[in-house]
Design a protein around this motif. Structure first.
Motif, PDB file in Angstrom:
ATOM      1  N   GLN A 103     -27.054  13.009  -0.852  1.00 20.78           N
ATOM      2  CA  GLN A 103     -27.604  11.928  -1.656  1.00 20.78           C
ATOM      3  C   GLN A 103     -28.841  11.334  -1.007  1.00 20.78           C
ATOM      4  O   GLN A 103     -29.850  11.083  -1.677  1.00 20.78           O
ATOM      5  CB  GLN A 103     -26.532  10.867  -1.747  1.00 20.78           C
ATOM      6  CG  GLN A 103     -26.538  10.097  -3.004  1.00 20.78           C
ATOM      7  CD  GLN A 103     -25.404   9.124  -2.867  1.00 20.78           C
ATOM      8  OE1 GLN A 103     -25.591   8.079  -2.252  1.00 20.78           O
ATOM      9  NE2 GLN A 103     -24.273   9.504  -3.367  1.00 20.78           N
ATOM     10  N   MET A 152     -13.122   7.979 -10.165  1.00 23.05           N
ATOM     11  CA  MET A 152     -14.227   7.940  -9.227  1.00 23.05           C
ATOM     12  C   MET A 152     -13.922   7.081  -8.025  1.00 23.05           C
ATOM     13  O   MET A 152     -14.746   6.892  -7.167  1.00 23.05           O
ATOM     14  CB  MET A 152     -15.478   7.386  -9.929  1.00 23.05           C
ATOM     15  CG  MET A 152     -15.987   8.271 -11.033  1.00 23.05           C
ATOM     16  SD  MET A 152     -16.424   9.910 -10.459  1.00 23.05           S
ATOM     17  CE  MET A 152     -17.867   9.526  -9.517  1.00 23.05           C
ATOM     18  N   ILE A 185     -54.144   7.263 -12.836  1.00 22.08           N
ATOM     19  CA  ILE A 185     -55.478   6.868 -13.258  1.00 22.08           C
ATOM     20  C   ILE A 185     -55.627   5.355 -13.266  1.00 22.08           C
ATOM     21  O   ILE A 185     -56.701   4.837 -13.540  1.00 22.08           O
ATOM     22  CB  ILE A 185     -55.813   7.411 -14.657  1.00 22.08           C
ATOM     23  CG1 ILE A 185     -54.775   6.947 -15.655  1.00 22.08           C
ATOM     24  CG2 ILE A 185     -55.886   8.903 -14.638  1.00 22.08           C
ATOM     25  CD1 ILE A 185     -55.229   7.165 -17.083  1.00 22.08           C
ATOM     26  N   LEU A 242     -12.809   6.602  -4.784  1.00 28.29           N
ATOM     27  CA  LEU A 242     -12.486   7.477  -3.664  1.00 28.29           C
ATOM     28  C   LEU A 242     -11.346   6.935  -2.819  1.00 28.29           C
ATOM     29  O   LEU A 242     -10.621   7.687  -2.204  1.00 28.29           O
ATOM     30  CB  LEU A 242     -13.720   7.644  -2.774  1.00 28.29           C
ATOM     31  CG  LEU A 242     -14.768   8.582  -3.353  1.00 28.29           C
ATOM     32  CD1 LEU A 242     -15.979   8.631  -2.449  1.00 28.29           C
ATOM     33  CD2 LEU A 242     -14.192   9.969  -3.526  1.00 28.29           C
ATOM     34  N   GLU A 243     -11.244   5.607  -2.842  1.00 23.36           N
ATOM     35  CA  GLU A 243     -10.176   5.027  -2.030  1.00 23.36           C
ATOM     36  C   GLU A 243      -8.828   5.493  -2.532  1.00 23.36           C
ATOM     37  O   GLU A 243      -7.982   5.911  -1.765  1.00 23.36           O
ATOM     38  CB  GLU A 243     -10.253   3.520  -2.088  1.00 23.36           C
ATOM     39  CG  GLU A 243     -11.540   3.004  -1.521  1.00 23.36           C
ATOM     40  CD  GLU A 243     -11.720   1.537  -1.883  1.00 23.36           C
ATOM     41  OE1 GLU A 243     -12.834   1.038  -1.720  1.00 23.36           O
ATOM     42  OE2 GLU A 243     -10.732   0.918  -2.314  1.00 23.36           O
ATOM     43  N   ASP A 286      -3.906  11.232   1.240  1.00 23.23           N
ATOM     44  CA  ASP A 286      -3.138  10.878   2.432  1.00 23.23           C
ATOM     45  C   ASP A 286      -1.644  10.952   2.157  1.00 23.23           C
ATOM     46  O   ASP A 286      -0.872  11.498   2.931  1.00 23.23           O
ATOM     47  CB  ASP A 286      -3.491   9.453   2.887  1.00 23.23           C
ATOM     48  CG  ASP A 286      -4.840   9.456   3.571  1.00 23.23           C
ATOM     49  OD1 ASP A 286      -5.461   8.392   3.661  1.00 23.23           O
ATOM     50  OD2 ASP A 286      -5.264  10.543   4.005  1.00 23.23           O
ATOM     51  N   MET A 340       0.828  -1.198   0.000  1.00 27.01           N
ATOM     52  CA  MET A 340       0.000   0.000   0.000  1.00 27.01           C
ATOM     53  C   MET A 340       0.866   1.254   0.000  1.00 27.01           C
ATOM     54  O   MET A 340       0.518   2.236  -0.617  1.00 27.01           O
ATOM     55  CB  MET A 340      -0.901   0.074   1.252  1.00 27.01           C
ATOM     56  CG  MET A 340      -1.616  -1.192   1.574  1.00 27.01           C
ATOM     57  SD  MET A 340      -3.291  -1.249   0.914  1.00 27.01           S
ATOM     58  CE  MET A 340      -3.645  -2.955   1.155  1.00 27.01           C
ATOM     59  N   ARG A 395     -58.647   1.978 -13.488  1.00 29.01           N
ATOM     60  CA  ARG A 395     -58.606   1.048 -14.626  1.00 29.01           C
ATOM     61  C   ARG A 395     -59.466  -0.185 -14.446  1.00 29.01           C
ATOM     62  O   ARG A 395     -60.123  -0.608 -15.406  1.00 29.01           O
ATOM     63  CB  ARG A 395     -57.156   0.659 -14.894  1.00 29.01           C
ATOM     64  CG  ARG A 395     -56.761   0.777 -16.315  1.00 29.01           C
ATOM     65  CD  ARG A 395     -55.341   0.306 -16.493  1.00 29.01           C
ATOM     66  NE  ARG A 395     -54.438   1.425 -16.695  1.00 29.01           N
ATOM     67  CZ  ARG A 395     -54.021   1.806 -17.899  1.00 29.01           C
ATOM     68  NH1 ARG A 395     -54.423   1.192 -18.954  1.00 29.01           N
ATOM     69  NH2 ARG A 395     -53.199   2.815 -18.010  1.00 29.01           N
ATOM     70  N   LYS A 434       5.439   3.996  -3.177  1.00 30.74           N
ATOM     71  CA  LYS A 434       5.858   5.339  -3.544  1.00 30.74           C
ATOM     72  C   LYS A 434       5.824   5.555  -5.060  1.00 30.74           C
ATOM     73  O   LYS A 434       5.602   6.651  -5.528  1.00 30.74           O
ATOM     74  CB  LYS A 434       7.260   5.593  -3.010  1.00 30.74           C
ATOM     75  CG  LYS A 434       7.237   6.020  -1.558  1.00 30.74           C
ATOM     76  CD  LYS A 434       8.550   6.682  -1.217  1.00 30.74           C
ATOM     77  CE  LYS A 434       8.517   7.077   0.256  1.00 30.74           C
ATOM     78  NZ  LYS A 434       9.827   7.504   0.711  1.00 30.74           N
ATOM     79  N   ARG A 490     -17.143  13.461   2.674  1.00 27.96           N
ATOM     80  CA  ARG A 490     -17.873  12.268   2.255  1.00 27.96           C
ATOM     81  C   ARG A 490     -19.218  12.192   2.934  1.00 27.96           C
ATOM     82  O   ARG A 490     -20.226  11.865   2.331  1.00 27.96           O
ATOM     83  CB  ARG A 490     -17.034  11.029   2.593  1.00 27.96           C
ATOM     84  CG  ARG A 490     -16.295  10.513   1.397  1.00 27.96           C
ATOM     85  CD  ARG A 490     -15.450   9.350   1.757  1.00 27.96           C
ATOM     86  NE  ARG A 490     -16.155   8.404   2.609  1.00 27.96           N
ATOM     87  CZ  ARG A 490     -15.533   7.531   3.389  1.00 27.96           C
ATOM     88  NH1 ARG A 490     -14.223   7.513   3.449  1.00 27.96           N
ATOM     89  NH2 ARG A 490     -16.220   6.693   4.136  1.00 27.96           N
ATOM     90  N   GLU A 508      -8.349   9.009  -1.715  1.00 27.39           N
ATOM     91  CA  GLU A 508      -7.981   9.128  -0.314  1.00 27.39           C
ATOM     92  C   GLU A 508      -6.501   8.858  -0.120  1.00 27.39           C
ATOM     93  O   GLU A 508      -5.802   9.569   0.576  1.00 27.39           O
ATOM     94  CB  GLU A 508      -8.761   8.106   0.490  1.00 27.39           C
ATOM     95  CG  GLU A 508     -10.030   8.650   1.060  1.00 27.39           C
ATOM     96  CD  GLU A 508     -10.730   7.560   1.830  1.00 27.39           C
ATOM     97  OE1 GLU A 508     -11.515   7.895   2.710  1.00 27.39           O
ATOM     98  OE2 GLU A 508     -10.460   6.378   1.573  1.00 27.39           O
ATOM     99  N   MET A 509      -6.112   7.759  -0.803  1.00 26.37           N
ATOM    100  CA  MET A 509      -4.701   7.394  -0.650  1.00 26.37           C
ATOM    101  C   MET A 509      -3.794   8.502  -1.145  1.00 26.37           C
ATOM    102  O   MET A 509      -2.811   8.855  -0.515  1.00 26.37           O
ATOM    103  CB  MET A 509      -4.392   6.120  -1.444  1.00 26.37           C
ATOM    104  CG  MET A 509      -4.798   4.863  -0.730  1.00 26.37           C
ATOM    105  SD  MET A 509      -4.826   3.477  -1.840  1.00 26.37           S
ATOM    106  CE  MET A 509      -3.123   3.359  -2.314  1.00 26.37           C
TER     107      MET A 509
END
Lengths: 374, 224
Positions: free
Chosen positions: A60, A21, A80, A23-24, A31, A1, A84, A4, A53, A27-28
């Motif tokens: 939403q 899209m 209507i 987000l992880e 960070d 993770m 019927r 570098k 978030r 985020e990384m």
């Protein structure tokens, strides 16, 4: 993770147009970006991200809740499809029901089935509106405010809905099990008798008496009323309850037919009758319409002279006809003087509705009147 | 960096609905929407006129086509309604005698009959299970009044040219009946496909009444 090389890759392409899209990863990146600046700033960056978030999530949620409740409201009120099932019929069924609406079946212990159907009654009401329009046009009926078709629509639909409500309430009070839709259906099919009577009455109108209409009224209207009565009788045994509900139905049904005929019927025959008998009353002045109620019984056909301060002829007839109310301004603008050779000095002001050109024409042609405006 | 390494990102699942436009800045707009802001007004109007004319043509020469249904518009019905309402006004003498009648009620009457009638017929078609939208149906009904409008023009010409006699009345009656039949046939051709089998008669009755009332208004209008 803690890769570098990935971070440097992200940093070496600042102008990239790729939408990310995930987000992880963002985020990384954040960070990593913040962690390169200093360890302390990492905490603050995390909190900001979480707030952002959460804010997005909450927005939403609100949006979804809003759309859902709007859709629910629309589906309840604007849908209507609720109606019927009541339009689910075959042409043959409609035909049979129309025919049987004039056939009173003998009430037995079994309940007479009344179908919960709205197509037939709606079509009958629309046919009645068209026939009323025809009758109003033939009678040269004029409406001050609004249109003929508007008043026909209003009268017919208001009767259908209002009378059904009244009958349903009477049935409810008398503890008779009668669903509201069944009442609507029954009253709607009963209006088919009105259609027949109005059609025959307008097409074959006799000139001077209403005997033909009364026969139709009692015959055809009576049959439809009897049919509705048998339906009620098959649903309850108590005499009092039967009388109340059947009485309500009969009164509403038959009185409405009378109203439809007399309210919009031609009034030319009465005027020509009055003129032919040559009974012209002595001087009188046109007065407020409130006096017409008092003068209702005093028609030029009688030998007794008319009371002063009471409108006659056109005024009386117009008082009998709703929606053809004489407005003071209109009457004041164009009164007609009614004079005969023997009564030269006394001019009779008759407020005849100026829009009724048939009557105007007849009165002028008979040489009896001359309009003040000429 | 060690603490970053221990954070487990895969447990967080964020539901983000994928919606919105993919906007690449600088590129031209997609061709899905016609941008009519850039073209001259004349071209826009001509395009609409051509569409309206095309629909009139389809009504007057009825054949099975879906032009009226796919690209519906309400210009034609509005034009026809206004035309009918103006032509079915009362005569000048009537106006003089009445003094306070400016022909208003008759104009409003035709309008009300036309639009309320179309709305009622449409509601009926929808309730009987037809798969057609509200405005599509109003579009078809409105355009199919055009044969009756032609019959009205012919009647007025006949009344203007000759005295109102029985022969003229019979000729007018025939033309109006022809227009009525044509209108009913044309609207049936367009609307019948959207009806379930066996219920066509139920849907056609209010249609028949609608055109019948309009035909009767035309035939009973004798003032010149």
């Amino acid at each position: 993770m803690a890769d570098k090389s990935w971070q440097t890759q992200a940093q070496s392409e600042p102008g990239s147009a790729v939408l990310d899209m995930d987000l992880e990863e963002m985020e990384m990146m954040d960070d990593h970006g913040s962690s390169t600046a200093g360890g302390g700033k990492g905490q603050g960056g995390l909190a900001d991200d979480m707030r952002q978030r959460m804010g997005e999530n909450v927005t939403q949620m609100f949006w979804q809740a809003g759309t859902q409740s709007a859709k629910r409201a629309w589906s309840v009120y604007g849908n209507i499809d609720v109606l019927r099932p009541y339009f689910d019929v075959e042409p043959r069924e409609v035909q049979m029901r129309l025919l049987f609406s004039l056939v009173p079946l003998k009430p037995n212990d079994q309940r007479l089935q009344v179908p919960k159907e709205l197509y037939g009654p709606t079509m009958v009401v629309l046919t009645l509106i068209a026939l009323l329009l025809y009758q109003m046009k033939t009678a040269d009926h004029r409406v001050e405010e609004g249109t003929l078709i508007g008043s026909a629509f209003g009268v017919c639909f208001m009767y259908w809905l209002g009378a059904s409500c009244t009958v349903w309430f009477a049935a409810y009070v008398c503890n008779i099990r009668f669903a509201a839709l069944q009442v609507l259906s029954m009253m709607g099919y009963g209006l088919s008798s009105h259609c027949i009577v109005i059609l025959l009455g307008t097409v074959l109108h006799t000139s001077h008496d209403h005997m033909f209409f009364y026969l139709l009224w009692a015959g055809v209207g009576g049959l439809a009323t009897l049919r509705m009565a048998t339906i009620v009788m098959s649903r309850t045994r108590g005499q009092k309850e039967r009388m109340i509900v059947i009485g309500t139905i009969a009164a509403l049904h038959l009185l409405f037919l009378l109203y439809l005929h007399f309210a919009y019927h031609t009034i030319v025959e009465e005027i020509s009758d009055a003129l032919n008998e040559k009974l012209v009353p002595v001087a009188m002045t046109y007065n407020q319409q409130t006096d017409s109620a008092a003068a209702l019984g005093q028609l030029p056909g009688n030998d007794a002279p008319l009371v002063h301060d009471a409108p006659i002829v056109g005024g009386v007839r117009d008082a009998l006809i709703p929606n053809v109310a004489l407005k003071d301004a209109a009457a004041a603008e164009s009164p007609l003087s009614f004079g005969k050779s023997a009564l030269n000095d006394t001019a009779l002001k008759v407020a005849v509705k100026p829009q009724n050109s048939i009557i105007l024409g007849k009165l002028k042609n008979s040489g009896v009147i001359h309009a003040l405006n000429e | 960096m060690a603490d970053v390494g221990t954070v487990d990102f895969h447990d967080e699942v964020v539901d983000v609905p994928l919606e919105g436009d993919i906007d690449v800045p600088g590129a031209a707009k997609s061709d899905d929407e016609l941008s009519t802001l850039d073209e001259p007004v004349r071209i826009t109007i001509l395009r609409d006129l051509r569409a309206v004319g095309n629909k009139f043509w389809h009504v007057l020469i009825p054949k099975k086509s879906s032009v009226l249904l796919k690209e519906w518009d309400l210009w034609g019905p509005l034009v026809l309604c206004t035309f009918l309402a103006i032509m079915l006004q009362g005569s000048a003498e009537e106006v003089d005698e009445m003094k306070n009648n400016d022909g208003g009620p008759q104009f409003a009457e035709v309008f009300v009959i036309y639009w309320m009638g179309a709305a009622v017929v449409t509601l009926n078609i929808k309730l009987l299970g037809g798969n057609i939208s509200f405005f599509q149906s109003i579009c078809v009904l409105g355009y199919c009044v055009s044969p009756l409008a032609i019959a009205l023009v012919i009647c007025r010409i006949l009344l203007a040219v000759s005295v109102d006699s029985v022969a003229v009345f019979i000729v007018r009656f025939l033309f109006v009946i022809l227009g009525f039949g044509w209108s009913t046939f044309a609207s049936t051709a367009f609307l019948s496909e959207s009806q379930p089998v066996g219920r066509k008669l139920l849907a056609m009755y209010p249609l028949f009444m609608f055109y019948f009332v309009i035909s009767w208004l035309i035939i009973s209008h004798t003032h010149s």
